[in-house]
Design a protein around this motif. Structure first.
Motif, PDB file in Angstrom:
ATOM      1  N   ILE A 127      -3.120  -0.650   5.557  1.00 36.82           N
ATOM      2  CA  ILE A 127      -2.463   0.600   5.956  1.00 36.82           C
ATOM      3  C   ILE A 127      -1.595   1.161   4.819  1.00 36.82           C
ATOM      4  O   ILE A 127      -1.076   2.269   4.943  1.00 36.82           O
ATOM      5  CB  ILE A 127      -1.595   0.400   7.216  1.00 36.82           C
ATOM      6  CG1 ILE A 127      -0.493  -0.636   6.979  1.00 36.82           C
ATOM      7  CG2 ILE A 127      -2.461   0.020   8.398  1.00 36.82           C
ATOM      8  CD1 ILE A 127       0.440  -0.816   8.167  1.00 36.82           C
ATOM      9  N   THR A 128      -1.436   0.402   3.736  1.00 32.46           N
ATOM     10  CA  THR A 128      -0.672   0.884   2.587  1.00 32.46           C
ATOM     11  C   THR A 128      -1.560   1.723   1.670  1.00 32.46           C
ATOM     12  O   THR A 128      -2.792   1.591   1.676  1.00 32.46           O
ATOM     13  CB  THR A 128      -0.074  -0.285   1.794  1.00 32.46           C
ATOM     14  OG1 THR A 128      -1.126  -1.101   1.296  1.00 32.46           O
ATOM     15  CG2 THR A 128       0.857  -1.112   2.665  1.00 32.46           C
ATOM     16  N   LYS A 129      -0.940   2.531   0.870  1.00 37.64           N
ATOM     17  CA  LYS A 129      -1.680   3.393  -0.055  1.00 37.64           C
ATOM     18  C   LYS A 129      -2.020   2.618  -1.320  1.00 37.64           C
ATOM     19  O   LYS A 129      -1.208   1.863  -1.842  1.00 37.64           O
ATOM     20  CB  LYS A 129      -0.828   4.615  -0.397  1.00 37.64           C
ATOM     21  CG  LYS A 129      -1.585   5.675  -1.181  1.00 37.64           C
ATOM     22  CD  LYS A 129      -0.708   6.887  -1.425  1.00 37.64           C
ATOM     23  CE  LYS A 129      -1.481   7.958  -2.204  1.00 37.64           C
ATOM     24  NZ  LYS A 129      -0.626   9.169  -2.469  1.00 37.64           N
ATOM     25  N   ASP A 130      -3.251   2.795  -1.797  1.00 40.56           N
ATOM     26  CA  ASP A 130      -3.728   2.153  -3.042  1.00 40.56           C
ATOM     27  C   ASP A 130      -3.554   0.634  -3.007  1.00 40.56           C
ATOM     28  O   ASP A 130      -2.992   0.022  -3.935  1.00 40.56           O
ATOM     29  CB  ASP A 130      -2.994   2.734  -4.262  1.00 40.56           C
ATOM     30  CG  ASP A 130      -3.215   4.230  -4.416  1.00 40.56           C
ATOM     31  OD1 ASP A 130      -4.315   4.692  -4.070  1.00 40.56           O
ATOM     32  OD2 ASP A 130      -2.273   4.923  -4.863  1.00 40.56           O
ATOM     33  N   PHE A 131      -3.988   0.006  -1.898  1.00 41.12           N
ATOM     34  CA  PHE A 131      -3.884  -1.456  -1.791  1.00 41.12           C
ATOM     35  C   PHE A 131      -4.904  -2.128  -2.718  1.00 41.12           C
ATOM     36  O   PHE A 131      -5.897  -1.517  -3.141  1.00 41.12           O
ATOM     37  CB  PHE A 131      -4.093  -1.927  -0.357  1.00 41.12           C
ATOM     38  CG  PHE A 131      -5.445  -1.600   0.214  1.00 41.12           C
ATOM     39  CD1 PHE A 131      -6.536  -2.431   0.018  1.00 41.12           C
ATOM     40  CD2 PHE A 131      -5.624  -0.448   0.977  1.00 41.12           C
ATOM     41  CE1 PHE A 131      -7.773  -2.136   0.551  1.00 41.12           C
ATOM     42  CE2 PHE A 131      -6.864  -0.139   1.520  1.00 41.12           C
ATOM     43  CZ  PHE A 131      -7.940  -0.985   1.305  1.00 41.12           C
ATOM     44  N   ASN A 132      -4.636  -3.401  -3.012  1.00 44.92           N
ATOM     45  CA  ASN A 132      -5.506  -4.170  -3.907  1.00 44.92           C
ATOM     46  C   ASN A 132      -6.759  -4.601  -3.142  1.00 44.92           C
ATOM     47  O   ASN A 132      -6.697  -5.461  -2.254  1.00 44.92           O
ATOM     48  CB  ASN A 132      -4.753  -5.393  -4.442  1.00 44.92           C
ATOM     49  CG  ASN A 132      -5.515  -6.085  -5.553  1.00 44.92           C
ATOM     50  OD1 ASN A 132      -6.704  -6.383  -5.405  1.00 44.92           O
ATOM     51  ND2 ASN A 132      -4.833  -6.360  -6.659  1.00 44.92           N
ATOM     52  N   THR A 133      -7.901  -4.010  -3.476  1.00 43.79           N
ATOM     53  CA  THR A 133      -9.157  -4.281  -2.776  1.00 43.79           C
ATOM     54  C   THR A 133      -9.575  -5.742  -2.895  1.00 43.79           C
ATOM     55  O   THR A 133     -10.028  -6.374  -1.925  1.00 43.79           O
ATOM     56  CB  THR A 133     -10.277  -3.382  -3.335  1.00 43.79           C
ATOM     57  OG1 THR A 133      -9.884  -2.023  -3.212  1.00 43.79           O
ATOM     58  CG2 THR A 133     -11.576  -3.604  -2.593  1.00 43.79           C
ATOM     59  N   GLU A 134      -9.411  -6.296  -4.082  1.00 45.01           N
ATOM     60  CA  GLU A 134      -9.849  -7.680  -4.328  1.00 45.01           C
ATOM     61  C   GLU A 134      -9.060  -8.665  -3.472  1.00 45.01           C
ATOM     62  O   GLU A 134      -9.632  -9.623  -2.927  1.00 45.01           O
ATOM     63  CB  GLU A 134      -9.688  -8.015  -5.811  1.00 45.01           C
ATOM     64  CG  GLU A 134     -10.285  -9.366  -6.185  1.00 45.01           C
ATOM     65  CD  GLU A 134     -10.212  -9.634  -7.680  1.00 45.01           C
ATOM     66  OE1 GLU A 134     -10.425 -10.806  -8.063  1.00 45.01           O
ATOM     67  OE2 GLU A 134      -9.938  -8.700  -8.449  1.00 45.01           O
ATOM     68  N   ASN A 135      -7.751  -8.439  -3.332  1.00 48.32           N
ATOM     69  CA  ASN A 135      -6.925  -9.347  -2.524  1.00 48.32           C
ATOM     70  C   ASN A 135      -7.333  -9.309  -1.046  1.00 48.32           C
ATOM     71  O   ASN A 135      -7.387 -10.344  -0.370  1.00 48.32           O
ATOM     72  CB  ASN A 135      -5.446  -8.968  -2.658  1.00 48.32           C
ATOM     73  CG  ASN A 135      -4.881  -9.334  -4.019  1.00 48.32           C
ATOM     74  OD1 ASN A 135      -5.496 -10.106  -4.760  1.00 48.32           O
ATOM     75  ND2 ASN A 135      -3.730  -8.771  -4.349  1.00 48.32           N
ATOM     76  N   VAL A 136      -7.626  -8.112  -0.560  1.00 46.49           N
ATOM     77  CA  VAL A 136      -8.042  -7.977   0.837  1.00 46.49           C
ATOM     78  C   VAL A 136      -9.390  -8.660   1.057  1.00 46.49           C
ATOM     79  O   VAL A 136      -9.602  -9.366   2.054  1.00 46.49           O
ATOM     80  CB  VAL A 136      -8.111  -6.493   1.252  1.00 46.49           C
ATOM     81  CG1 VAL A 136      -8.703  -6.351   2.651  1.00 46.49           C
ATOM     82  CG2 VAL A 136      -6.727  -5.870   1.205  1.00 46.49           C
ATOM     83  N   LEU A 137     -10.332  -8.467   0.134  1.00 47.18           N
ATOM     84  CA  LEU A 137     -11.641  -9.123   0.235  1.00 47.18           C
ATOM     85  C   LEU A 137     -11.507 -10.643   0.236  1.00 47.18           C
ATOM     86  O   LEU A 137     -12.170 -11.343   1.012  1.00 47.18           O
ATOM     87  CB  LEU A 137     -12.550  -8.676  -0.903  1.00 47.18           C
ATOM     88  CG  LEU A 137     -13.299  -7.356  -0.709  1.00 47.18           C
ATOM     89  CD1 LEU A 137     -14.015  -6.965  -1.985  1.00 47.18           C
ATOM     90  CD2 LEU A 137     -14.299  -7.480   0.434  1.00 47.18           C
ATOM     91  N   ASN A 138     -10.645 -11.157  -0.642  1.00 45.06           N
ATOM     92  CA  ASN A 138     -10.433 -12.613  -0.693  1.00 45.06           C
ATOM     93  C   ASN A 138      -9.862 -13.131   0.629  1.00 45.06           C
ATOM     94  O   ASN A 138     -10.248 -14.205   1.114  1.00 45.06           O
ATOM     95  CB  ASN A 138      -9.483 -12.972  -1.834  1.00 45.06           C
ATOM     96  CG  ASN A 138     -10.139 -12.815  -3.192  1.00 45.06           C
ATOM     97  OD1 ASN A 138     -11.375 -12.892  -3.306  1.00 45.06           O
ATOM     98  ND2 ASN A 138      -9.347 -12.607  -4.231  1.00 45.06           N
ATOM     99  N   ALA A 139      -8.943 -12.359   1.212  1.00 46.80           N
ATOM    100  CA  ALA A 139      -8.347 -12.767   2.486  1.00 46.80           C
ATOM    101  C   ALA A 139      -9.397 -12.761   3.595  1.00 46.80           C
ATOM    102  O   ALA A 139      -9.447 -13.681   4.432  1.00 46.80           O
ATOM    103  CB  ALA A 139      -7.194 -11.833   2.834  1.00 46.80           C
TER     104      ALA A 139
END
Length: 284
Positions: free
Chosen positions: A60-72
């Motif tokens: 829900i944050t702006k310009d979040f880190n895509t790689e970190n979310v994918l890893n999670a």
């Protein structure tokens, strides 16, 4: 973790991998579902709970880190797969005198049995599937019910074993699917409200308690193709229960035309009845 949460994470994983962003379709609704899941499942796996919360708060944050979310997301999926696999292994096996042995089909397919027992047939005026006896009904209806049960049990077996490493549909797996289908076909076919009803001698039924409906019902007996198979079953029964004194007999069923086995009635050998037989013959 329920299927809705898995689908949300899988769709986000696909969007992030392909386009580097999350699709706006149902985004708000998916966030609400994640929030409800987190509130309702605080006592589940703490790592999975923390990772799902991190994913929800990050996207829900702006310009979040895509790689970190994918890893999670990958970590959540991996942990859930391990949990599912360990749960299925515990469910499939038990310990018997220190040895790990396979649980019986009654335990392994308990949930599927409960579902089948509440399912209604569309072509029999809403008759409950558990009351349909394939041995005594018409051939066309029996084939339909066989197909329904076969489909349900094949799906259940696949769902139960798909997480196993190297699992694929082989002849061995087909054999166990057929065993599961045969088990459920034997389960169905009962007459209810039989507590105060006498079944008679040498019948198609046996009277017993049904743990799923919590009632005394008439359950169909095991059927054998011919007399030889029934006599063989009697010999196996004697080896299994050597202390049983009552004599067993095989008889052909008037309902299904196949053979059953059962105890010989003690009344027929009662001395008082034997003494009365000559007098009854004179009267007749």
């Amino acid at each position: 973790m329920n299927i809705e949460i898995k689908n949300i994470l899988a769709s986000w994983e696909s969007s992030l991998t392909r386009y580097g962003k999350i699709d706006n379709w149902n985004f708000s609704e998916n966030l609400s579902l994640l929030g409800r899941y987190l509130r309702a499942n605080k006592d589940e796996n703490k790592i999975i709970h923390y990772l799902i919360k991190y994913i929800r708060d990050t996207v829900i944050t702006k310009d979040f880190n895509t790689e970190n979310v994918l890893n999670a997301i990958h970590k959540v999926m991996k942990l859930e797969e391990e949990n599912t696999k360990s749960t299925s292994i515990c469910f499939l096996v038990k310990r018997n005198k220190g040895r790990v042995v396979l649980n019986g089909q009654e335990v392994r397919f308990k949930s599927e049995t409960q579902k089948l027992f509440t399912e209604k047939l569309k072509f029999k005026n809403g008759e409950l599937l558990r009351n349909f006896d394939i041995e005594t009904e018409s051939c066309s209806d029996s084939r339909k019910v066989r197909r329904i049960v076969e489909k349900r049990m094949s799906q259940a077996y696949h769902k139960m074993n798909r997480h196993e490493e190297g699992y694929k549909t082989t002849n061995n797996e087909r054999y166990w699917m057929k065993r599961a289908t045969a088990f459920q076909l034997h389960n169905i076919g009962q007459k209810e409200k039989a507590r105060n009803v006498t079944r008679g001698l040498s019948t198609h039924w046996k009277k017993q308690y049904d743990p799923l409906t919590h009632e005394i019902v008439f359950k169909k007996k095991m059927a054998y193709r011919n007399e030889a198979a029934a006599l063989k079953a009697i010999e196996e029964w004697k080896r299994k229960y050597p202390k049983q004194r009552r004599e067993m007999a095989a008889y052909q069923c008037s309902d299904c035309g196949k053979w059953h086995i059962g105890h010989k009635a003690n009344l027929l050998a009662h001395p008082m009845l034997n003494a009365m037989i000559p007098h009854l013959q004179e009267c007749c």
